[in-house]
Design a protein around this motif. Structure first.
Motif, short mmCIF file in Angstrom:
data_model
loop_
_atom_site.label_atom_id
_atom_site.label_comp_id
_atom_site.label_asym_id
_atom_site.label_seq_id
_atom_site.Cartn_x
_atom_site.Cartn_y
_atom_site.Cartn_z
N GLN A 1 44.32 48.24 89.23
CA GLN A 1 45.27 48.01 88.16
C GLN A 1 46.11 46.78 88.51
O GLN A 1 46.83 46.76 89.49
N GLU A 2 46.00 45.76 87.66
CA GLU A 2 46.75 44.54 87.90
C GLU A 2 48.24 44.79 87.65
O GLU A 2 48.61 45.48 86.71
N ARG A 3 49.07 44.23 88.49
CA ARG A 3 50.50 44.46 88.36
C ARG A 3 51.26 43.25 88.86
O ARG A 3 50.93 42.67 89.89
N LEU A 4 52.28 42.89 88.09
CA LEU A 4 53.20 41.83 88.48
C LEU A 4 54.59 42.43 88.59
O LEU A 4 55.03 43.14 87.68
N ALA A 5 55.28 42.16 89.67
CA ALA A 5 56.60 42.73 89.89
C ALA A 5 57.59 41.63 90.22
O ALA A 5 57.48 40.98 91.26
N GLU A 6 58.57 41.45 89.32
CA GLU A 6 59.61 40.46 89.54
C GLU A 6 60.76 41.06 90.35
O GLU A 6 61.03 42.26 90.25
N SER A 7 61.45 40.20 91.07
CA SER A 7 62.64 40.62 91.82
C SER A 7 63.54 39.41 92.01
O SER A 7 63.11 38.26 91.77
N GLY A 8 64.77 39.67 92.43
CA GLY A 8 65.69 38.59 92.72
C GLY A 8 66.76 38.35 91.67
O GLY A 8 67.64 37.51 91.86
N GLY A 9 66.69 39.09 90.58
CA GLY A 9 67.70 38.93 89.56
C GLY A 9 69.01 39.60 89.95
O GLY A 9 69.10 40.24 91.00
N GLY A 10 70.00 39.43 89.12
CA GLY A 10 71.30 40.04 89.37
C GLY A 10 72.40 39.23 88.73
O GLY A 10 72.15 38.42 87.84
N LEU A 11 73.61 39.47 89.20
CA LEU A 11 74.78 38.76 88.68
C LEU A 11 75.11 37.59 89.60
O LEU A 11 75.28 37.79 90.81
N GLN B 1 77.34 33.65 89.75
CA GLN B 1 78.38 32.85 89.12
C GLN B 1 77.84 31.49 88.74
O GLN B 1 76.92 30.97 89.37
N PRO B 2 78.40 30.89 87.72
CA PRO B 2 77.98 29.53 87.34
C PRO B 2 78.07 28.59 88.54
O PRO B 2 79.03 28.63 89.31
N GLY B 3 77.05 27.75 88.67
CA GLY B 3 77.02 26.80 89.77
C GLY B 3 76.29 27.30 91.00
O GLY B 3 75.95 26.49 91.88
N GLU B 4 76.07 28.60 91.08
CA GLU B 4 75.36 29.15 92.24
C GLU B 4 73.85 28.97 92.08
O GLU B 4 73.37 28.47 91.07
N SER B 5 73.15 29.39 93.11
CA SER B 5 71.68 29.32 93.09
C SER B 5 71.11 30.72 93.16
O SER B 5 71.77 31.65 93.65
N LEU B 6 69.89 30.86 92.67
CA LEU B 6 69.19 32.12 92.85
C LEU B 6 67.72 31.84 92.97
O LEU B 6 67.22 30.77 92.57
N ARG B 7 67.02 32.81 93.57
CA ARG B 7 65.58 32.67 93.76
C ARG B 7 64.90 33.94 93.26
O ARG B 7 65.18 35.03 93.74
N LEU B 8 64.05 33.76 92.29
CA LEU B 8 63.28 34.86 91.75
C LEU B 8 61.90 34.90 92.40
O LEU B 8 61.34 33.85 92.74
N SER B 9 61.38 36.11 92.54
CA SER B 9 60.03 36.27 93.11
C SER B 9 59.18 37.10 92.15
O SER B 9 59.70 37.95 91.42
N CYS B 10 57.89 36.84 92.19
CA CYS B 10 56.94 37.61 91.41
C CYS B 10 55.77 37.94 92.32
O CYS B 10 55.00 37.05 92.70
N ALA B 11 55.65 39.21 92.66
CA ALA B 11 54.57 39.66 93.53
C ALA B 11 53.42 40.21 92.70
O ALA B 11 53.65 41.01 91.77
N LYS C 1 50.41 36.20 97.72
CA LYS C 1 50.23 36.55 96.29
C LYS C 1 51.59 36.64 95.59
O LYS C 1 51.86 37.59 94.85
N THR C 2 52.40 35.67 95.81
CA THR C 2 53.76 35.67 95.27
C THR C 2 54.10 34.31 94.69
O THR C 2 53.75 33.27 95.26
N MET C 3 54.80 34.34 93.57
CA MET C 3 55.31 33.13 92.93
C MET C 3 56.84 33.17 93.01
O MET C 3 57.44 34.25 92.98
N TYR C 4 57.45 32.00 93.08
CA TYR C 4 58.88 31.91 93.21
C TYR C 4 59.45 30.96 92.15
O TYR C 4 58.78 30.06 91.68
N LEU C 5 60.71 31.18 91.83
CA LEU C 5 61.47 30.25 91.00
C LEU C 5 62.85 30.11 91.60
O LEU C 5 63.61 31.07 91.62
N GLN C 6 63.14 28.94 92.08
CA GLN C 6 64.48 28.62 92.60
C GLN C 6 65.24 27.91 91.49
O GLN C 6 64.75 26.91 90.95
N ILE C 7 66.39 28.43 91.13
CA ILE C 7 67.24 27.79 90.13
C ILE C 7 68.56 27.43 90.80
O ILE C 7 69.24 28.29 91.34
#
Length: 115
Positions: free
Chosen positions: A1-11, A13-23, A76-82
């Motif tokens: 069963q194919e599955r994609l799981a995102e993580s790294g979200g949350g609250l 503040q403006p100007g900060e950085s975050l990194r999302l992952s997709c396994a 097997k993971t993708m990332y998004l740094q904002i």
């Protein structure tokens, strides 16, 4: 069963950085073009960034210059740094995998940008 799981979200503040992952499990990740989309309340889902099997990257205009998409085919993971997040980045972020006509979506991770 194919599955994609995102993580790294949350609250954040403006100007900060975050990194999302997709396994991704158990798809043959290296064969898939990967992408991030997002959907804000009341809006349709929109493209954020994409990375091909050959590591070619594309970005939406709103993300150019302040985000980086990457992938690790071994993990097997993708990332998004904002960087320098803005209130308008508030949305549910989804990852998408595509190989020919096979398309898979994750369940999404909420990102809220607020002071």
């Amino acid at each position: 069963q194919e599955r994609l799981a995102e993580s790294g979200g949350g609250l954040v503040q403006p100007g900060e950085s975050l990194r999302l992952s997709c396994a991704a499990t158990p798809i043959a990740f290296s064969y898939y073009d990967m992408a991030w989309y997002r959907q804000a309340p009341g809006n349709s889902r929109e493209f954020v960034a994409g990375i091909s099997t050959g590591d070619s990257q594309t970005y939406s205009d709103s993300m150019k210059g302040r985000s980086t998409i990457s992938r690790d085919n071994v993990k097997k993971t993708m990332y998004l740094q904002i960087d320098n997040v803005k209130t308008e980045d508030t949305a549910i972020y989804y990852c998408r995998a595509q190989y020919l006509t096979n398309i898979y979506w994750g369940q999404g991770t909420q990102v809220t940008v607020s002071s």
